[in-house]
Write an enzyme that holds these catalytic residues in place. Sequence first.
Site, PDB file in Angstrom:
ATOM      1  N   ASP A 134       7.688 105.698  59.003  1.00 20.33           N
ATOM      2  CA  ASP A 134       6.591 105.212  58.179  1.00 20.33           C
ATOM      3  C   ASP A 134       6.132 103.865  58.733  1.00 20.33           C
ATOM      4  O   ASP A 134       6.846 102.868  58.624  1.00 20.33           O
ATOM      5  CB  ASP A 134       7.053 105.071  56.729  1.00 20.33           C
ATOM      6  CG  ASP A 134       5.893 104.855  55.775  1.00 20.33           C
ATOM      7  OD1 ASP A 134       4.744 105.086  56.177  1.00 20.33           O
ATOM      8  OD2 ASP A 134       6.137 104.460  54.617  1.00 20.33           O
ATOM      9  N   HIS A 141      -3.760  96.558  52.882  1.00 17.69           N
ATOM     10  CA  HIS A 141      -2.541  96.640  52.090  1.00 17.69           C
ATOM     11  C   HIS A 141      -1.544  95.562  52.525  1.00 17.69           C
ATOM     12  O   HIS A 141      -0.961  94.868  51.686  1.00 17.69           O
ATOM     13  CB  HIS A 141      -1.906  98.023  52.241  1.00 17.69           C
ATOM     14  CG  HIS A 141      -0.549  98.138  51.619  1.00 17.69           C
ATOM     15  ND1 HIS A 141      -0.343  98.205  50.257  1.00 17.69           N
ATOM     16  CD2 HIS A 141       0.694  98.191  52.178  1.00 17.69           C
ATOM     17  CE1 HIS A 141       0.945  98.300  50.001  1.00 17.69           C
ATOM     18  NE2 HIS A 141       1.597  98.290  51.150  1.00 17.69           N
ATOM     19  N   GLU A 187       2.125 105.300  47.223  1.00 19.94           N
ATOM     20  CA  GLU A 187       1.470 104.752  48.400  1.00 19.94           C
ATOM     21  C   GLU A 187       0.593 105.845  49.006  1.00 19.94           C
ATOM     22  O   GLU A 187       1.097 106.909  49.383  1.00 19.94           O
ATOM     23  CB  GLU A 187       2.474 104.244  49.430  1.00 19.94           C
ATOM     24  CG  GLU A 187       3.201 102.991  48.966  1.00 19.94           C
ATOM     25  CD  GLU A 187       4.026 102.337  50.053  1.00 19.94           C
ATOM     26  OE1 GLU A 187       4.453 101.181  49.850  1.00 19.94           O
ATOM     27  OE2 GLU A 187       4.250 102.967  51.101  1.00 19.94           O
ATOM     28  N   GLU A 189      -1.200 107.504  51.827  1.00 22.62           N
ATOM     29  CA  GLU A 189      -1.018 107.470  53.272  1.00 22.62           C
ATOM     30  C   GLU A 189      -1.570 108.737  53.928  1.00 22.62           C
ATOM     31  O   GLU A 189      -1.763 109.767  53.280  1.00 22.62           O
ATOM     32  CB  GLU A 189       0.467 107.325  53.634  1.00 22.62           C
ATOM     33  CG  GLU A 189       1.124 106.093  53.023  1.00 22.62           C
ATOM     34  CD  GLU A 189       2.435 105.717  53.679  1.00 22.62           C
ATOM     35  OE1 GLU A 189       2.625 106.047  54.872  1.00 22.62           O
ATOM     36  OE2 GLU A 189       3.270 105.083  53.004  1.00 22.62           O
ATOM     37  N   ASP A 221       4.046 108.162  49.602  1.00 24.43           N
ATOM     38  CA  ASP A 221       5.362 107.557  49.821  1.00 24.43           C
ATOM     39  C   ASP A 221       5.792 106.880  48.523  1.00 24.43           C
ATOM     40  O   ASP A 221       5.588 105.684  48.319  1.00 24.43           O
ATOM     41  CB  ASP A 221       5.273 106.541  50.971  1.00 24.43           C
ATOM     42  CG  ASP A 221       6.603 105.876  51.263  1.00 24.43           C
ATOM     43  OD1 ASP A 221       7.647 106.453  50.907  1.00 24.43           O
ATOM     44  OD2 ASP A 221       6.598 104.783  51.853  1.00 24.43           O
ATOM     45  N   ARG A 225       9.576  99.764  43.429  1.00 27.78           N
ATOM     46  CA  ARG A 225       9.321  98.394  43.876  1.00 27.78           C
ATOM     47  C   ARG A 225      10.414  97.418  43.470  1.00 27.78           C
ATOM     48  O   ARG A 225      10.697  96.458  44.208  1.00 27.78           O
ATOM     49  CB  ARG A 225       7.977  97.906  43.326  1.00 27.78           C
ATOM     50  CG  ARG A 225       6.776  98.722  43.768  1.00 27.78           C
ATOM     51  CD  ARG A 225       6.595  98.719  45.264  1.00 27.78           C
ATOM     52  NE  ARG A 225       5.341  99.397  45.641  1.00 27.78           N
ATOM     53  CZ  ARG A 225       5.000  99.702  46.866  1.00 27.78           C
ATOM     54  NH1 ARG A 225       5.810  99.407  47.870  1.00 27.78           N
ATOM     55  NH2 ARG A 225       3.863 100.307  47.136  1.00 27.78           N
ATOM     56  N   GLN A 228      13.111  98.044  45.879  1.00 28.51           N
ATOM     57  CA  GLN A 228      12.633  97.590  47.182  1.00 28.51           C
ATOM     58  C   GLN A 228      12.693  96.069  47.293  1.00 28.51           C
ATOM     59  O   GLN A 228      13.069  95.525  48.339  1.00 28.51           O
ATOM     60  CB  GLN A 228      11.193  98.070  47.382  1.00 28.51           C
ATOM     61  CG  GLN A 228      10.591  97.724  48.736  1.00 28.51           C
ATOM     62  CD  GLN A 228       9.176  98.285  48.884  1.00 28.51           C
ATOM     63  OE1 GLN A 228       8.658  98.919  47.977  1.00 28.51           O
ATOM     64  NE2 GLN A 228       8.577  98.040  50.019  1.00 28.51           N
ATOM     65  N   TYR A 232      15.082  94.706  50.397  1.00 33.41           N
ATOM     66  CA  TYR A 232      14.237  94.396  51.558  1.00 33.41           C
ATOM     67  C   TYR A 232      14.960  93.542  52.600  1.00 33.41           C
ATOM     68  O   TYR A 232      14.844  93.757  53.797  1.00 33.41           O
ATOM     69  CB  TYR A 232      13.006  93.614  51.090  1.00 33.41           C
ATOM     70  CG  TYR A 232      11.692  94.286  51.357  1.00 33.41           C
ATOM     71  CD1 TYR A 232      11.397  94.844  52.586  1.00 33.41           C
ATOM     72  CD2 TYR A 232      10.721  94.341  50.359  1.00 33.41           C
ATOM     73  CE1 TYR A 232      10.169  95.443  52.820  1.00 33.41           C
ATOM     74  CE2 TYR A 232       9.488  94.938  50.582  1.00 33.41           C
ATOM     75  CZ  TYR A 232       9.227  95.491  51.820  1.00 33.41           C
ATOM     76  OH  TYR A 232       8.010  96.080  52.048  1.00 33.41           O
ATOM     77  N   LYS A 241      12.901 104.046  48.832  1.00 27.33           N
ATOM     78  CA  LYS A 241      11.918 104.930  49.438  1.00 27.33           C
ATOM     79  C   LYS A 241      12.442 106.354  49.660  1.00 27.33           C
ATOM     80  O   LYS A 241      11.656 107.299  49.712  1.00 27.33           O
ATOM     81  CB  LYS A 241      11.489 104.369  50.803  1.00 27.33           C
ATOM     82  CG  LYS A 241      10.814 103.016  50.745  1.00 27.33           C
ATOM     83  CD  LYS A 241       9.338 103.168  50.439  1.00 27.33           C
ATOM     84  CE  LYS A 241       8.605 101.862  50.651  1.00 27.33           C
ATOM     85  NZ  LYS A 241       7.150 102.008  50.529  1.00 27.33           N
ATOM     86  N   THR A 245       9.292 112.011  48.961  1.00 29.20           N
ATOM     87  CA  THR A 245       8.030 111.854  49.669  1.00 29.20           C
ATOM     88  C   THR A 245       7.251 113.156  49.498  1.00 29.20           C
ATOM     89  O   THR A 245       7.818 114.235  49.660  1.00 29.20           O
ATOM     90  CB  THR A 245       8.247 111.582  51.170  1.00 29.20           C
ATOM     91  OG1 THR A 245       9.031 110.401  51.328  1.00 29.20           O
ATOM     92  CG2 THR A 245       6.918 111.406  51.889  1.00 29.20           C
ATOM     93  N   THR A 345       0.479 102.370  53.746  1.00 28.95           N
ATOM     94  CA  THR A 345      -0.491 102.439  52.655  1.00 28.95           C
ATOM     95  C   THR A 345      -1.899 102.079  53.110  1.00 28.95           C
ATOM     96  O   THR A 345      -2.104 101.096  53.820  1.00 28.95           O
ATOM     97  CB  THR A 345      -0.068 101.488  51.524  1.00 28.95           C
ATOM     98  OG1 THR A 345       1.289 101.755  51.183  1.00 28.95           O
ATOM     99  CG2 THR A 345      -0.935 101.680  50.300  1.00 28.95           C
ATOM    100  N   GLU A 359      -0.493  96.568  44.326  1.00 25.55           N
ATOM    101  CA  GLU A 359      -1.684  95.760  44.578  1.00 25.55           C
ATOM    102  C   GLU A 359      -2.626  95.739  43.379  1.00 25.55           C
ATOM    103  O   GLU A 359      -3.138  94.679  42.996  1.00 25.55           O
ATOM    104  CB  GLU A 359      -2.439  96.319  45.774  1.00 25.55           C
ATOM    105  CG  GLU A 359      -1.680  96.317  47.083  1.00 25.55           C
ATOM    106  CD  GLU A 359      -2.319  97.241  48.089  1.00 25.55           C
ATOM    107  OE1 GLU A 359      -3.286  96.803  48.761  1.00 25.55           O
ATOM    108  OE2 GLU A 359      -1.882  98.404  48.193  1.00 25.55           O
TER     109      GLU A 359
END
Length: 414
Positions: A134, A141, A187, A189, A221, A225, A228, A232, A241, A245, A345, A359
């Site tokens: 990905d 984004h 997301e 994509e 995707d 959050r 994540q 991260y 993630k 999917t 994204t 967002e």
Amino acid sequence: MARSWLSISPGSPFSLANIPFGIISTQANPLHRPAIAIGDLALDLDKFASNGGFSELPSISQHLAVFSEPTLNDFAALGRNIHHDVRTYIQQILQEDGKYPAVLKDNPQLRDQALLPLPSVQNHLPLKVGDYTDFYVGLNHAYNVGVLFRGPDNALQPNYKHLPIIENPTATPKVPILRPSRKLDIELELAAFVCKPNELGDPIRIDRADEHIFGFVLMNDWSARDVQYWEYVPLGPFTSKNFGTTISPWVVLTDALEPFRTRSRVEDSQHRDGVLPYLREKRADTAYDIRFQVAIQPAGLGADGREIFCTGNARDLLFSFPQLVTHHTVTGCNLNTGDLLASGTISGVKLGTFGSFLEATKNGKEPLALKNGETRTFLQDGDGIIITGAAGNEGHYVGFGECAGVILPVVTYE
């Protein structure tokens, strides 16, 4: 523009200009096998091939077994020239004034057996996916999310416009809590399937990268959050993630999108001048004019309860898919048939064009009002997400069908 002898709705994403490939089964025949979508019908390629449907196409005569396989991998591995021949041949069979309409139009027995109503077929994963990468090449984004976590002055990392990257760390971890995600997101994509592999240690040159792309699907995707945010650092997203999917079931071949090539609308001089020589393409029209819509369908509401969450366009990708292929292999990494490369994204620059709730709601700080009176910061149990996309105009759409999924409640967690 050519017309089909079949009745095809002007609004269908599966016009004669498309001919997307997928894997189907039916209640009468549960075996998974290849098909193409045309209007509101599916052409069963197993039945078609086994009854002489490809008798006028010598280039596929030694490979008819691929149309009895449970995935499209073997067909994809035949390469772009064969894909082109098969797609063009099927168009000529379905075209009102084509070269070979008698193969199907004047064969009522084969027509009745091979042409199936789309509502009667079950779609399946079109290819067996090997590796999945990905990328993060949706410029708007990347900027929008960067602003949320680092501010506008440091929104993009220094290397962002020079080469296609995977997602970057953005936050400081805190002590984790095991519980269902409270910030479940989407997301929007676009993703490409690899058809032609390369040998380990043999990078794919940018001027040959197109030969390695079978076709495209829409992708969601799904992203947790809150998870994540914690995981991260230092290595990027993992369990936030990998739980799910979703892709659209029909693969739109690269050839079908050739008429819709255009320039990216987010490139600038820093990007053009900063791209290293191995990623530089000779042509300027490296993007596709594919329009997207993302709809949300709140729990308990039928299709009439759907409302558009955002719209988008593939022109908002900073790097092309050939560039993704080339960069992926620059150190000698080998790609295989069925590998899936996703764009990251796709977002615009204003509310209503953001391809994620992260967002659109500024990480949950500004809830979105829905028409039924509810609000959303992130997804809730029972919510459905439906992504659609198409290039072209009415009567000649080249589309993907629906990339759809519904959020189910957590059953157990310990």
